[in-house]
Design an enzyme around this catalytic site. Structure first.
Site, PDB file in Angstrom:
ATOM      1  CG  ASP A   1      -1.871  -1.200   1.211  1.00 53.24           C
ATOM      2  OD1 ASP A   1      -2.195  -1.700   0.115  1.00 53.24           O
ATOM      3  OD2 ASP A   1      -2.251  -1.647   2.310  1.00 53.24           O
ATOM      4  CD  GLU A   2       4.742  -0.457  -0.300  1.00 55.18           C
ATOM      5  OE1 GLU A   2       3.870  -0.749  -1.151  1.00 55.18           O
ATOM      6  OE2 GLU A   2       5.391  -1.311   0.310  1.00 55.18           O
TER       7      GLU A   2
ATOM      8  CE  LYS B   1       2.503  -2.423  -4.309  1.00 55.47           C
ATOM      9  NZ  LYS B   1       2.096  -2.049  -2.952  1.00 55.47           N
TER      10      LYS B   1
ATOM     11  CE  LYS C   1       0.453  10.168  -7.540  1.00 58.30           C
ATOM     12  NZ  LYS C   1       0.270  11.454  -6.890  1.00 58.30           N
TER      13      LYS C   1
ATOM     14  N   GLY D   1      -4.491  -4.325  -3.839  1.00 58.39           N
ATOM     15  CA  GLY D   1      -5.483  -3.296  -4.126  1.00 58.39           C
ATOM     16  C   GLY D   1      -4.707  -2.053  -4.517  1.00 58.39           C
ATOM     17  CG  HIS D   2      -1.931  -2.064  -7.011  1.00 61.35           C
ATOM     18  ND1 HIS D   2      -0.991  -2.583  -7.858  1.00 61.35           N
ATOM     19  CD2 HIS D   2      -1.665  -2.593  -5.783  1.00 61.35           C
ATOM     20  CE1 HIS D   2      -0.206  -3.416  -7.177  1.00 61.35           C
ATOM     21  NE2 HIS D   2      -0.597  -3.446  -5.925  1.00 61.35           N
TER      22      HIS D   2
ATOM     23  CD  GLN E   1       0.801  -8.910  -2.503  1.00 61.74           C
ATOM     24  OE1 GLN E   1       1.464  -9.578  -3.259  1.00 61.74           O
ATOM     25  NE2 GLN E   1      -0.437  -8.578  -2.784  1.00 61.74           N
TER      26      GLN E   1
ATOM     27  CB  THR F   1      -9.789  -6.301   3.628  1.00 64.59           C
ATOM     28  OG1 THR F   1      -8.745  -5.489   4.182  1.00 64.59           O
ATOM     29  CG2 THR F   1      -9.189  -7.502   2.934  1.00 64.59           C
TER      30      THR F   1
HETATM   31  P1  GDP Z   1      -0.740   0.293  -3.526  1.00 61.80           P
HETATM   32  O1  GDP Z   1      -1.325  -0.997  -3.061  1.00 61.80           O
HETATM   33  O2  GDP Z   1       0.720   0.381  -3.256  1.00 61.80           O
HETATM   34  O3  GDP Z   1      -1.061   0.626  -4.947  1.00 61.80           O
HETATM   35  O4  GDP Z   1      -1.417   1.429  -2.617  1.00 61.80           O
HETATM   36  P2  GDP Z   1      -2.983   1.552  -2.235  1.00 61.80           P
HETATM   37  O5  GDP Z   1      -3.721   2.032  -3.410  1.00 61.80           O
HETATM   38  O6  GDP Z   1      -3.467   0.310  -1.575  1.00 61.80           O
HETATM   39  O7  GDP Z   1      -2.911   2.613  -1.078  1.00 61.80           O
HETATM   40  C1  GDP Z   1      -2.382   3.885  -1.291  1.00 61.80           C
HETATM   41  C2  GDP Z   1      -3.474   4.917  -0.955  1.00 61.80           C
HETATM   42  O8  GDP Z   1      -2.894   6.200  -0.862  1.00 61.80           O
HETATM   43  C3  GDP Z   1      -4.529   5.014  -2.029  1.00 61.80           C
HETATM   44  O9  GDP Z   1      -5.736   5.377  -1.432  1.00 61.80           O
HETATM   45  C4  GDP Z   1      -4.014   6.152  -2.915  1.00 61.80           C
HETATM   46  O10 GDP Z   1      -5.056   6.830  -3.605  1.00 61.80           O
HETATM   47  C5  GDP Z   1      -3.397   7.039  -1.897  1.00 61.80           C
HETATM   48  N1  GDP Z   1      -2.230   7.826  -2.339  1.00 61.80           N
HETATM   49  C6  GDP Z   1      -1.240   7.494  -3.202  1.00 61.80           C
HETATM   50  N2  GDP Z   1      -0.302   8.462  -3.225  1.00 61.80           N
HETATM   51  C7  GDP Z   1      -0.707   9.419  -2.364  1.00 61.80           C
HETATM   52  C8  GDP Z   1      -0.153  10.653  -1.911  1.00 61.80           C
HETATM   53  O11 GDP Z   1       0.918  11.071  -2.291  1.00 61.80           O
HETATM   54  N3  GDP Z   1      -0.887  11.365  -0.975  1.00 61.80           N
HETATM   55  C9  GDP Z   1      -2.079  10.920  -0.496  1.00 61.80           C
HETATM   56  N4  GDP Z   1      -2.699  11.649   0.409  1.00 61.80           N
HETATM   57  N5  GDP Z   1      -2.617   9.752  -0.898  1.00 61.80           N
HETATM   58  C10 GDP Z   1      -1.936   9.013  -1.802  1.00 61.80           C
HETATM   59  P1  IMO Z   2      -0.882  -4.219  -2.241  1.00 65.81           P
HETATM   60  O1  IMO Z   2      -0.429  -4.761  -3.561  1.00 65.81           O
HETATM   61  C1  IMO Z   2      -0.996  -4.600   2.085  1.00 65.81           C
HETATM   62  C2  IMO Z   2      -1.095  -8.670   3.726  1.00 65.81           C
HETATM   63  C3  IMO Z   2      -2.357  -9.110   4.412  1.00 65.81           C
HETATM   64  C4  IMO Z   2      -1.783 -10.094   5.413  1.00 65.81           C
HETATM   65  C5  IMO Z   2      -0.663 -10.745   4.637  1.00 65.81           C
HETATM   66  C6  IMO Z   2      -1.049 -12.053   3.971  1.00 65.81           C
HETATM   67  O2  IMO Z   2      -2.180  -3.520  -2.302  1.00 65.81           O
HETATM   68  O3  IMO Z   2       0.207  -3.418  -1.611  1.00 65.81           O
HETATM   69  P2  IMO Z   2      -2.597 -12.792   1.939  1.00 65.81           P
HETATM   70  O4  IMO Z   2      -3.935 -12.328   1.507  1.00 65.81           O
HETATM   71  O5  IMO Z   2      -1.528 -12.591   0.956  1.00 65.81           O
HETATM   72  O6  IMO Z   2      -2.639 -14.190   2.478  1.00 65.81           O
HETATM   73  O7  IMO Z   2      -2.244 -11.872   3.232  1.00 65.81           O
HETATM   74  O8  IMO Z   2      -0.276  -9.816   3.639  1.00 65.81           O
HETATM   75  N1  IMO Z   2      -1.295  -8.169   2.343  1.00 65.81           N
HETATM   76  C7  IMO Z   2      -1.218  -6.880   1.994  1.00 65.81           C
HETATM   77  N2  IMO Z   2      -1.044  -5.773   2.747  1.00 65.81           N
HETATM   78  N3  IMO Z   2      -1.076  -4.499   0.737  1.00 65.81           N
HETATM   79  C8  IMO Z   2      -1.228  -5.587  -0.027  1.00 65.81           C
HETATM   80  O9  IMO Z   2      -1.177  -5.539  -1.383  1.00 65.81           O
HETATM   81  C9  IMO Z   2      -1.350  -6.854   0.588  1.00 65.81           C
HETATM   82  N4  IMO Z   2      -1.533  -8.117   0.153  1.00 65.81           N
HETATM   83  C10 IMO Z   2      -1.485  -8.899   1.232  1.00 65.81           C
HETATM   84  O10 IMO Z   2      -3.005  -8.034   5.034  1.00 65.81           O
HETATM   85  O11 IMO Z   2      -1.206  -9.404   6.490  1.00 65.81           O
HETATM   86 MG    MG Z   3      -2.866  -1.671  -1.817  1.00 66.55          MG
END
Ligand code: GDP
Ligand code: IMO
Ligand code: MG
Length: 433
Positions: free
Chosen positions: A18-19, A21, A23, A45-46, A234, A311
């Site tokens: 959830d860094e 990626k 975006k 979840g991207h 991840q 989730t």
């Molecule tokens: P991913 O799994 O690495 O693609 O990241 P996620 O989408 O799960 O979570 C990142 C969250 O931060 C999402 O809700 C994005 O819309 C949001 N996001 C991404 N970059 C930024 C940023 O620079 N600032 C803020 N406030 N939100 C961001």
């Molecule tokens: P993105 O790509 C954050 C975590 C789950 C759990 C562990 C194992 O959006 O960054 P799994 O479903 O693989 O058996 O879960 O890994 N996890 C993530 N946490 N971002 C994700 O993906 C994740 N995918 C799995 O919360 O702790």
């Molecule tokens: Mg994510």
């Protein structure tokens, strides 16, 4: 041919996922011909935001909204046809465009409905030690892959597909019956039979998609001078080998995963781009040395909208961990780093950064085997906050000095330049250096 050959760039998460990626891949896609997922599955979840739209992708690569790019789901990904079908149907794009620009490896493994049941019973049987899985069937699907019992997308059109499915399903059901599980388990709010019916309907759609020998496609494309960005899911600290085992996911999330998950030789990897948040989050169980349990953690969660994209669970929040970041940079061979969510720290007077850990009196500046040791204490340096909005800042020169100092402090520690700073969730909110 060699002169023309391009190397594949890889983008990976440097923390617990959830860094941001998704975006960043969306921002970088105009510079690439192909965007490819190489591991994980619908546990990802991207999130992408543009034109007042917010889209969350689980299986489809994040380059899908750029007509110029081909998107590939590589052999290292596990696919749940139901999730993929739902994703295709939900996108506000001409379905023919998606179906034409989306390629899928014949060697990608399928997540069966019974894999999801298994995920559920395994988690429940772990009790307090549960992983905190997304329950998408990831672990059981990768288990069958490694056990050489899995079923791949290329098998769908084969005559014996039905028999293979039934036989694996029966093995799973027997195994599930050995757990003390009397109640009916639901999947996505559906009974098993209903989900299974939907699974077969969705499989029909999957069988009509462009299933290919993707490793050959990838290498031919690179040979012909096309560029490729491999999109990690991840994060490094969830890697099956190097993450905080057993609280990890079931695939190699590091750069090496792009080699096996797409069929690219290590010598064929070019730039490695690492994405990290200006602080840390983790969803699910497991050690998190810099986790904050007071109102500052709550503030990070609120300001950063830190709730899982897959989730909806609240994410645990903490300060930036440079020991973990350095470890991730080492494992991935990162050449460029991108910091996201800088804006979330706008209102903090002071920002703590963990520089290393101590176990008793020993200094440790990486993620040790015993990361959950009760005696492991993070050591912090406190930096000044910038207390300013980052709205409408386009160049690094315009950035408030304390944020420049924050970036410099990170760069000095990890010895990699910060290439971009993301200042909001929208595609346009990015400062390139
Ligand atoms: P991913 O799994 O690495 O693609 O990241 P996620 O989408 O799960 O979570 C990142 C969250 O931060 C999402 O809700 C994005 O819309 C949001 N996001 C991404 N970059 C930024 C940023 O620079 N600032 C803020 N406030 N939100 C961001
Ligand atoms: P993105 O790509 C954050 C975590 C789950 C759990 C562990 C194992 O959006 O960054 P799994 O479903 O693989 O058996 O879960 O890994 N996890 C993530 N946490 N971002 C994700 O993906 C994740 N995918 C799995 O919360 O702790
Ligand atoms: Mg994510």
């Amino acid at each position: 041919m060699d002169e023309k050959r391009k190397k594949a760039d890889v983008l990976i998460g440097l923390q617990w996922g959830d860094e941001g990626k998704g975006k960043i891949v969306d921002v970088l896609t105009p510079g690439y011909n192909i965007v490819a997922r190489f591991q994980g599955g619908p546990n990802a979840g991207h999130t992408l935001e543009f034109d007042n739209k917010k889209i969350i992708l689980h299986t489809i690569p994040s380059g899908i909204f750029h007509d110029s790019a081909i998107n590939l789901i590589g052999n290292g990904v596990v696919i749940d046809p139901v999730v993929l079908n739902k994703e295709v149907q939900s996108l506000d794009v001409d379905k023919d465009i998606i179906l034409n620009s989306l390629l899928i490896s014949k060697k990608a493994h399928l997540i069966l409905p019974t894999h999801r049941l298994l995920d559920f019973v395994y988690e429940r049987s772990r009790g307090e030690n549960k992983i905190g899985s997304t329950l998408k069937g990831i672990g059981p699907a990768f288990t069958d892959k490694i056990a050489r019992s899995g079923i791949r997308t290329g098998n769908i059109i084969q005559k014996d597909f039905g028999d293979r499915y039934d036989s694996l399903k029966q093995i799973h059901l027997k195994h599930i019956a050995s757990f003390d599980c009397t109640d009916k388990i639901q999947i996505e709010g559906m009974d098993f039979e209903e989900y299974e019916r939907l699974w077969f309907e969705s499989l029909e759609m999957l069988s009509e998609m462009r299933l290919i020998d993707s490793e050959v496609f990838v290498n031919n494309s690179l040979n012909n001078g096309l560029s490729l960005l491999a999109e990690g899911a991840q994060g490094t600290l969830l890697d099956i080998d190097f993450g905080s085992y057993p609280f990890v996911t079931s695939s190699n999330t590091i750069t090496a995963g792009a080699c096996t998950g797409l069929g690219i030789a290590p010598s064929g990897i070019g730039e490695v781009i690492g994405v990290f948040k200006a602080y840390c989050t983790r969803v699910g169980s497991g050690p998190f040395p810099t986790e904050i349990f007071n109102e500052k953690g709550e503030k990070l969660r609120t300001m950063g909208k830190e709730f899982g994209s897959t989730t909806g669970r609240p994410r645990r929040c903490g300060w930036l961990d440079l020991a973990a970041l350095k470890y991730a940079v080492m494992l991935n061979g990162v050449n460029k780093i991108i910091m996201t969510k800088a804006d979330v720290l706008n209102s903090f007077n002071k920002i703590d950064v963990c520089t290393h850990y101590k176990i008793k009196n020993q200094k440790i500046d990486y993620m040790p085997f015993n990361i959950d040791d009760k005696d492991l204490k993070p050591v912090y340096k406190t930096l000044k906050g910038w207390k300013k909005s980052l709205e409408n800042i386009d160049t690094f020169e315009q950035v408030p000095t304390p944020l420049k100092d924050y970036v410099k402090y990170i760069e000095d520690h990890v010895e990699i330049p910060v290439w971009m700073v993301s200042t909001g969730s929208n595609r346009n909110q990015i400062i390139k250096r």
